[in-house]
Design an enzyme around this catalytic site. Structure first.
Site, short mmCIF file in Angstrom:
data_model
loop_
_atom_site.label_atom_id
_atom_site.label_comp_id
_atom_site.label_asym_id
_atom_site.label_seq_id
_atom_site.Cartn_x
_atom_site.Cartn_y
_atom_site.Cartn_z
CD GLU A 1 -3.05 -1.06 2.20
OE1 GLU A 1 -3.53 0.04 2.50
OE2 GLU A 1 -3.39 -2.12 2.75
CG HIS B 1 -8.75 6.02 2.51
ND1 HIS B 1 -8.76 5.84 1.14
CD2 HIS B 1 -8.11 4.93 3.02
CE1 HIS B 1 -8.18 4.69 0.84
NE2 HIS B 1 -7.76 4.12 1.97
NE ARG C 1 -4.36 5.35 3.83
CZ ARG C 1 -4.77 4.45 4.66
NH1 ARG C 1 -5.20 4.79 5.85
NH2 ARG C 1 -4.75 3.17 4.32
CG HIS D 1 -9.69 6.00 6.55
ND1 HIS D 1 -10.64 5.03 6.30
CD2 HIS D 1 -8.52 5.33 6.71
CE1 HIS D 1 -10.07 3.84 6.31
NE2 HIS D 1 -8.79 3.99 6.56
NE ARG E 1 -4.49 4.35 10.46
CZ ARG E 1 -4.87 3.60 9.43
NH1 ARG E 1 -4.03 2.72 8.89
NH2 ARG E 1 -6.08 3.73 8.92
C1 SIN Z 1 -7.35 0.59 2.98
O1 SIN Z 1 -7.59 -0.60 2.74
O2 SIN Z 1 -7.07 1.42 2.12
C2 SIN Z 1 -7.43 1.06 4.38
C3 SIN Z 1 -6.41 0.43 5.20
C4 SIN Z 1 -5.99 1.37 6.28
O3 SIN Z 1 -6.74 2.29 6.62
O4 SIN Z 1 -4.87 1.22 6.74
#
Ligand code: SIN
Length: 437
Positions: free
Chosen positions: A112, A226, A269, A330, A365
């Site tokens: 990610e 998010h 993010r 988020h 985060r």
């Molecule tokens: C996501 O799946 O994008 C969210 C995971 C997270 O908030 O760490």
């Protein structure tokens, strides 16, 4: 007013509450409280997975990724603990039966944003739901744990700076729950926002109560948006469905309404969110588009079954269509300040998971560090409670007798008063965190 007594009271049934309960000594009498039904917690919605140190050589990289995403505003000691204890937590979940995706018996790691490598274990795109269900399956079989659903806490009982339990409101009555140790595990604040990926019932109650009682808060203004929640012109509820960052981890690209790319998709993010907001302004649009059509439909159905089916419900086939997305509240990085054992500034009161602030996330985060924080620090809370109650059991008895005999029960033993207290608590928090933005 109904009165219950417990050795340990845990408020919240997400990953942090359940894992704390599982790590408490089995001779302790535990009550768990859920504001709505058990699964109405953010854990249940988590898609991406859980970040983990993949091997002994990954310590520095994982540490740095967490610090860098957090804009170096993190508490380094907490980050060290998180990285060090991450593998043990995941191996424990594996032993407990969480069905993580694996290849030839080895975890399948995905990627990610802002991670320099693949280090996220997952259960396709239903990671949180399957972690919740596995932990709950174990908790419900333990005779020392009672679970009370549809019950909202609205005040703390304290004496001489010590927490003695909480007052709460069920559908029928006010309840006082006296406890030797109380653990706040009640999740985030998304319910007070118009656009959030969170469960709507999560309205920051623990933080509001903490504030009313002068319990130390830490960076309450650190809130994460998010970048990619599903954008729908018409919605049935406040919650926006999350389009997991792991789609971008698997190569999905972002386009503006003119079909142009405008940002590197795997930046942290907050950076991607800012780029999208700028683009929405520039192009006078309500959403941008995420494109994962380069992968096959069969792969998408298997790897992202939840996202595939939810989008299809709204007429979007993610194998052929670009997905309309928009940033949405988020996660709350700030919260009730705690030490490395999840102790708050009030004696015998702990906070774990999203309502707490261990400082691990700094100002932003790192993806998939939230369930991990819930696991690592709730286990630490449980270990501390096991030791504290074991050592001091005798001193608790007179405190509990006090709390059920006297105090402010007479004031709060009134449903309307309780409803008013809850309403005011939410209003204050909303004014502070939402309207002042
Ligand atoms: C996501 O799946 O994008 C969210 C995971 C997270 O908030 O760490």
């Amino acid at each position: 007013m109904k009165i219950l007594n417990a050795d340990v009271l845990i408020i919240g049934t997400g990953v942090a509450g359940l894992y704390c309960a599982l790590n408490l000594d089995k001779n302790l009498d535990v009550v768990m409280l859920s504001k709505k039904s058990l699964e109405e917690c953010n854990t249940y919605l988590a898609q991406g997975g859980i970040a983990v140190r993949v091997n002994e050589y990954d310590y520095d990289a994982f540490f740095m990724d967490t610090m860098k995403a957090g804009m170096y505003l993190n508490n380094k000691e907490s980050v060290k603990v998180l990285v060090n204890e991450s593998r043990e937590s995941i191996l424990d979940l594996d032993r407990l039966g969480v069905p993580f995706n694996k290849n030839m018996g080895e975890f399948e790691y995905t990627k990610e944003g802002a991670h320099v490598k693949n280090r996220i274990v997952h259960c396709n795109d239903k990671s949180g739901k399957l972690v919740f269900e596995t932990l709950y399956e174990h908790v419900k079989n333990l005779e020392n744990i009672r679970i009370v659903e549809n019950t909202t806490m609205f005040d703390i009982e304290k004496r001489d700076g010590k927490c003695l339990g909480v007052y709460c409101l069920s559908e029928k009555e006010t309840i006082y729950i006296g406890s030797k140790a109380t653990v706040l595990a009640s999740g985030g604040i998304g319910g007070i926002f118009k656009n959030s990926t969170n469960q709507s019932c999560l309205t920051g109650d623990a933080m509001a109560l903490a504030k009313n009682h002068g319990i130390k808060l830490d960076t309450p203004g650190y809130i994460q948006y998010h970048p990619t929640a599903l954008y729908l012109e018409k919605r049935e509820d406040k919650r926006r469905f999350l389009i997991s960052e792991s789609l971008r981890g698997e190569g999905a690209l972002l386009f503006n309404s003119r079909g142009e790319r405008f940002v590197k998709e795997l930046l942290p993010r907050n950076t991607v969110t800012s780029a999208i907001l700028e683009e929405l302004e520039k192009t006078n649009s309500d959403c941008v588009y995420l494109d994962i059509t380069h992968t096959g439909e069969e792969y998408l159905k298997r790897r992202f079954p939840k996202i595939y089916s939810e989008c299809l419900k709204h007429g979007i086939n993610i194998a052929t269509d670009r997905i309309p997305v928009t940033p949405s509240q988020h996660y709350h990085m700030g919260g009730i300040g705690v030490d490395l054992h999840s102790r708050t500034s009030m004696d015998y009161l702990y906070a774990v998971g999203e309502c707490s602030c261990t400082g691990v996330h700094g100002g932003n985060r790192l993806a998939s560090n939230s369930l991990l924080e819930g696991l690592v620090f709730s286990k630490r809370a449980a270990e501390d409670i096991n030791a504290v109650i074991g050592e001091n059991n005798k001193i608790f008895e007179p405190l509990l007798r006090y709390s059920v005999k006297e105090g402010k029960k007479l004031v709060t033993d009134n449903r309307n008063k309780a409803i008013e207290i809850i309403g005011n608590m939410r209003k204050d928090l909303k004014n502070e965190l939402v309207d002042s933005r």
